[in-house]
Write a protein that holds these residues in place. Sequence first.
Motif, short mmCIF file in Angstrom:
data_model
loop_
_atom_site.label_atom_id
_atom_site.label_comp_id
_atom_site.label_asym_id
_atom_site.label_seq_id
_atom_site.Cartn_x
_atom_site.Cartn_y
_atom_site.Cartn_z
N GLU A 29 -9.63 4.35 25.18
CA GLU A 29 -8.47 5.10 24.75
C GLU A 29 -8.78 5.94 23.52
O GLU A 29 -8.34 7.07 23.39
CB GLU A 29 -7.29 4.16 24.45
CG GLU A 29 -6.68 3.51 25.67
CD GLU A 29 -7.42 2.24 26.11
OE1 GLU A 29 -8.48 1.92 25.54
OE2 GLU A 29 -6.93 1.58 27.04
N LYS A 101 -3.75 0.44 21.39
CA LYS A 101 -3.81 1.18 22.65
C LYS A 101 -2.52 1.95 22.90
O LYS A 101 -2.54 3.10 23.33
CB LYS A 101 -4.08 0.25 23.82
CG LYS A 101 -5.47 -0.30 23.86
CD LYS A 101 -5.67 -1.21 25.07
CE LYS A 101 -7.06 -1.81 25.07
NZ LYS A 101 -7.32 -2.62 26.26
N LYS A 105 -2.17 5.94 23.21
CA LYS A 105 -1.63 6.53 24.45
C LYS A 105 -0.53 7.52 24.11
O LYS A 105 -0.49 8.63 24.65
CB LYS A 105 -1.10 5.41 25.35
CG LYS A 105 -0.30 5.88 26.55
CD LYS A 105 -1.19 6.08 27.75
CE LYS A 105 -0.39 6.31 29.01
NZ LYS A 105 -0.16 7.72 29.30
N THR A 108 -2.06 10.62 22.50
CA THR A 108 -2.81 11.38 23.50
C THR A 108 -1.85 12.14 24.41
O THR A 108 -2.09 13.31 24.74
CB THR A 108 -3.73 10.45 24.32
OG1 THR A 108 -4.63 9.80 23.41
CG2 THR A 108 -4.53 11.22 25.34
#
Length: 131
Positions: A29, A101, A105, A108
């Motif tokens: 990630e 994570k 996420k 991103t």
Amino acid sequence: MIEITIGVLGLLIAWFTYQKTYLDKPKEELEHFLVQFKATQSTSIKVRNQLIAMVKTQGVGENEIFQGITFNTYIRLMKETYDKNLSDELLSNVLGVNPSKAILKSMTDSLEKQLAELMQLETMIFARLNA
């Protein structure tokens, strides 16, 4: 005795699942985030430079690029947004806090949306320059 063994195994499985999901470093990630960040960063600079070139060559600085927003204003806003959201300093700060994570996420996903919008703007600039 079998109930205790099943209970202990269940706890071990739960602990390993928790550890893998929340405690392990999110290597993949993080790598994906870095790639997305750098791509968005470079595209933002590229599009801003194309807008600046268009303003210089076509003299459209005070014309509206979007309703109520001139080219000059939009270029200034792009610079401010870059400094706030895409700077190397921000990237260092994000990496320094070792994000989870879930946070990676989310960031991103946001970068992917920004990149898509920048690419649409770049297409518009290209069409306008070649019109």
